[in-house]
Design a protein around this motif. Sequence first.
Motif, mmCIF file in Angstrom:
data_model
loop_
_atom_site.group_PDB
_atom_site.id
_atom_site.type_symbol
_atom_site.label_atom_id
_atom_site.label_comp_id
_atom_site.label_asym_id
_atom_site.label_seq_id
_atom_site.Cartn_x
_atom_site.Cartn_y
_atom_site.Cartn_z
ATOM 1 N N TYR A 399 -122.789 7.429 42.987
ATOM 2 C CA TYR A 399 -121.334 7.428 42.895
ATOM 3 C C TYR A 399 -120.911 7.158 41.456
ATOM 4 O O TYR A 399 -121.542 6.378 40.745
ATOM 5 C CB TYR A 399 -120.733 6.349 43.807
ATOM 6 C CG TYR A 399 -121.109 6.492 45.258
ATOM 7 C CD1 TYR A 399 -120.334 7.257 46.126
ATOM 8 C CD2 TYR A 399 -122.239 5.854 45.769
ATOM 9 C CE1 TYR A 399 -120.684 7.386 47.463
ATOM 10 C CE2 TYR A 399 -122.590 5.969 47.105
ATOM 11 C CZ TYR A 399 -121.809 6.744 47.945
ATOM 12 O OH TYR A 399 -122.159 6.867 49.263
ATOM 13 N N ARG A 400 -119.800 7.778 41.071
ATOM 14 C CA ARG A 400 -119.298 7.599 39.713
ATOM 15 C C ARG A 400 -117.780 7.464 39.727
ATOM 16 O O ARG A 400 -117.087 8.193 40.440
ATOM 17 C CB ARG A 400 -119.714 8.786 38.834
ATOM 18 C CG ARG A 400 -119.302 8.648 37.371
ATOM 19 C CD ARG A 400 -119.712 9.868 36.558
ATOM 20 N NE ARG A 400 -119.304 9.737 35.173
ATOM 21 C CZ ARG A 400 -120.020 9.144 34.224
ATOM 22 N NH1 ARG A 400 -121.207 8.651 34.542
ATOM 23 N NH2 ARG A 400 -119.575 9.043 32.985
ATOM 24 N N THR A 401 -117.289 6.491 38.951
ATOM 25 C CA THR A 401 -115.847 6.299 38.768
ATOM 26 C C THR A 401 -115.451 6.800 37.377
ATOM 27 O O THR A 401 -116.303 7.202 36.576
ATOM 28 C CB THR A 401 -115.486 4.807 38.881
ATOM 29 O OG1 THR A 401 -116.009 4.114 37.729
ATOM 30 C CG2 THR A 401 -116.075 4.199 40.144
ATOM 31 N N HIS A 402 -114.154 6.742 37.063
ATOM 32 C CA HIS A 402 -113.748 7.145 35.714
ATOM 33 C C HIS A 402 -114.226 6.142 34.668
ATOM 34 O O HIS A 402 -114.290 6.464 33.470
ATOM 35 C CB HIS A 402 -112.222 7.304 35.652
ATOM 36 C CG HIS A 402 -111.472 6.016 35.632
ATOM 37 N ND1 HIS A 402 -111.277 5.242 36.768
ATOM 38 C CD2 HIS A 402 -110.851 5.348 34.616
ATOM 39 C CE1 HIS A 402 -110.582 4.173 36.453
ATOM 40 N NE2 HIS A 402 -110.302 4.209 35.154
ATOM 41 N N HIS A 403 -114.559 4.898 35.110
ATOM 42 C CA HIS A 403 -115.140 3.926 34.190
ATOM 43 C C HIS A 403 -116.561 4.324 33.816
ATOM 44 O O HIS A 403 -116.969 4.188 32.668
ATOM 45 C CB HIS A 403 -115.177 2.532 34.826
ATOM 46 C CG HIS A 403 -113.847 1.989 35.217
ATOM 47 N ND1 HIS A 403 -112.850 1.712 34.304
ATOM 48 C CD2 HIS A 403 -113.337 1.666 36.435
ATOM 49 C CE1 HIS A 403 -111.789 1.236 34.927
ATOM 50 N NE2 HIS A 403 -112.049 1.208 36.220
ATOM 51 N N GLY A 404 -117.304 4.784 34.812
ATOM 52 C CA GLY A 404 -118.706 5.113 34.634
ATOM 53 C C GLY A 404 -119.418 5.056 35.967
ATOM 54 O O GLY A 404 -118.800 4.886 37.031
ATOM 55 N N PRO A 405 -120.743 5.178 35.980
ATOM 56 C CA PRO A 405 -121.495 5.195 37.243
ATOM 57 C C PRO A 405 -121.511 3.831 37.935
ATOM 58 O O PRO A 405 -121.428 2.789 37.274
ATOM 59 C CB PRO A 405 -122.903 5.601 36.810
ATOM 60 C CG PRO A 405 -122.992 5.188 35.382
ATOM 61 C CD PRO A 405 -121.621 5.371 34.815
#
Length: 790
Positions: A399-405
């Motif tokens: 999973y990855r967010t806009h912050h990072g993985p």
Amino acid sequence: MLENVFAKERSKGRSKWMFPLFSIAFACLLYFFLWLIYSPQSGTYKFKNIYGEAYITYDGTYGIPYISGTTNNAIAFAIGYSQAADRLYDLSLHRAMAAGRLAEYFGKEALDFDRYMRSLQLSKVTARELQLLSTQNMTFLQAYTDGINEYAKRLLVQPIELLLSGISFEPWSIQDSLMIFKMFSFSLSEHWKLTALRTVIAHKWGKQLAERLVPFKDVTNGLFESIAAIDPSDIPLNKIDLRLKYEQVRDTSFEPVADPGIDFKFLKSLRFRGKIDWTGSSAWAVHKSKSANGKTLFSASINGAHAIPSELYIMSIKYPQGPNLMGATMAGFPLILFGRNEHVGWSMATSFVENIDLYSVKVTTDLRQYHYSGGWKNLEVSEEFIKVKGKKGVNYTVYRTHHGPIITSIKRYTTPYHSPALAIAWKGFSETDRSVAGMFRLNWARTTADLTDALKTFDGLAATFTFSTESGDIGLWTTGRIPVRKSIRDSLYIRNGQSPENDWREFYGGEDNPHVVNPRSGYISGCSGRVNPLNEAFHGIATTVPASSQALRSHKLIASILKRSKELDRSHLEIIQNDVADLFAESILGKLLAIVEKHKAFYYHSDSEEDKAMKRVLGVMPSWTSEMKSDSKYALLYSMWHKELSEMMLHKYFVDEGEQRFAAENFFSDYFLGSLVNNWVEGKELDSEYCENSQNKGKQNKCVHNVVEALVRAHKKIVEKYNSARNWKWGYENPVDFPHLHLSSCCLLKFLYHRRVLASVLLPPYIRETHVLCVDTLSLIHISEPTRPY
């Protein structure tokens, strides 16, 4: 008659075993013969390929390749061929680590590490970075790749490491090299692990304990003076907008997230035993004005993981259209990471700059969205399959967010707000990381301007570079893109990933980063640790790591030599590089002895031989010079005393044995233990809850009890183990092992693939595995690689 029958039976028995034994012997001789042919260790070899002609001459003493050729790309081909001939196993291992494939070779023991590496998605990151490389650099990397694959194609038998470990070498690619370099860059960014550790402690026991066990302020408590690699007077702050940027940062209060979503088990799972474990390198540079021969002096000590073969690969390269290089790299990467050409020399060390942030994020029960800015954003989701040696493979979702993985495993919770996931942000994960291109520029640098311009392009690689140039300049430069935060404390704890206020928007980098060229002192000590002074400029860049005792020790040695001799020469740098004095032991031992002397009457009433022997030892301990020499009995007693005292502390917080060991290994830094000892000498904190354990519960002066009891235990264990004082040697108790990840456990080959040496270095035990000492305007005078088994 019976004797003849028995003789015939014995003859039949011998005949039965003769053929298998001869077959095994013949196979071993054939393997050794083929290994000699395809793994050259001496002599000169000529290679003709589509890129031109190249020559490899192997040094007969250390097996170091000296590579030259008709074109730069022909040399790149030879570099790949040479690395494959020497380190085909390491090439496979480094690639497996970066790709999260270690479980294929080591089984389920490596599964947690593979999940962690798969979460980072280095393959996708480096695929985007390929677009940043010039055509010239891509051709060079392709030639290097072709050299590796050419050797693997010619090889008739696999190296014994690959045969016995069941690893099958796969064709190499450019992306494999970029992934290995990316993993190396990420391994130098250690600050975020302190952030995670501090947050876990704060969540369980509060901020006060967290910030004392994992300090972020330069509170020396009288141990020794504050020191940093860059003096305040040398900091260039000429730009008005830059000054304003720094002044925006304030040391304001900051509350950790309510639930970090991780524990000590997760922190311990971040590292798999073995390689890519940099214990902290050091470098020293002396300006020509302080040099005996009027030229710059430069020395570097590169400390990697203890392993066979060495973590580093040393080579000498003479390019027809470029520099003459010599230094060290890693198997799987063609450029020099630590070394010099005929114009400049450089080395890097862990800087602990705050270039990574951790974010706590809340995910939905269907694991498809996360909470952000009052609403929900979609997660980037991809599926991975991890092979496991001897077991059924496992599916793993990334999973990855806009912050990072997200680097923690997400489970299906009953509510979307239970136990948050942890995302990691690093500039190296972006598609604009120019670090590889910068390393090309660094290898080809000719002037101070060329070198510093190259260092400014390192976005993901955050390190402290110490350098020296042919023109007489010396310098220290901190690399990496570092986010601008509102508060220093923003980098101390895991941040709330739901708030847009915590997003990254602006970065320090290039000229903004701490750096100095030609300091007024005339020398630089680039030891791992804090690079800039606290309460000065550069808040929020490298404030959470206290000054290292090694850095101060180096400064003191250089200052004393200059006071005596006015100038430094080559021999002085060797003294500094090989110094084994422990400044912390020097500062704390007298205080521990004073505590014992003051309070021993409360604990000792016998005249046993053991007590008399211990008193005799204590009588001469003050004369010890604090040098951790392998044959020192006093270094042995001090280190055992320190170990026993550490293991008796913090039992109130860390209950089970595993957590207590974790605390003893991670929290007894110079500053935490030193601050306690200083308070004990002054009569403060003698009954501190830090000292409480099952042996002293209910007693007064618990901390004094621990100090004295730790000494008694240490002395008793030494006597029981070594008996005569003639056998009391610190090196015996602190040997340093150089294991081979697969073959150390093979009894028949352990004598070749496992080394044990007696340590004679600073605590915690590590040895200077590879020295690259560059002096007299960057001439290489000494290389040693004791881990090489050949």
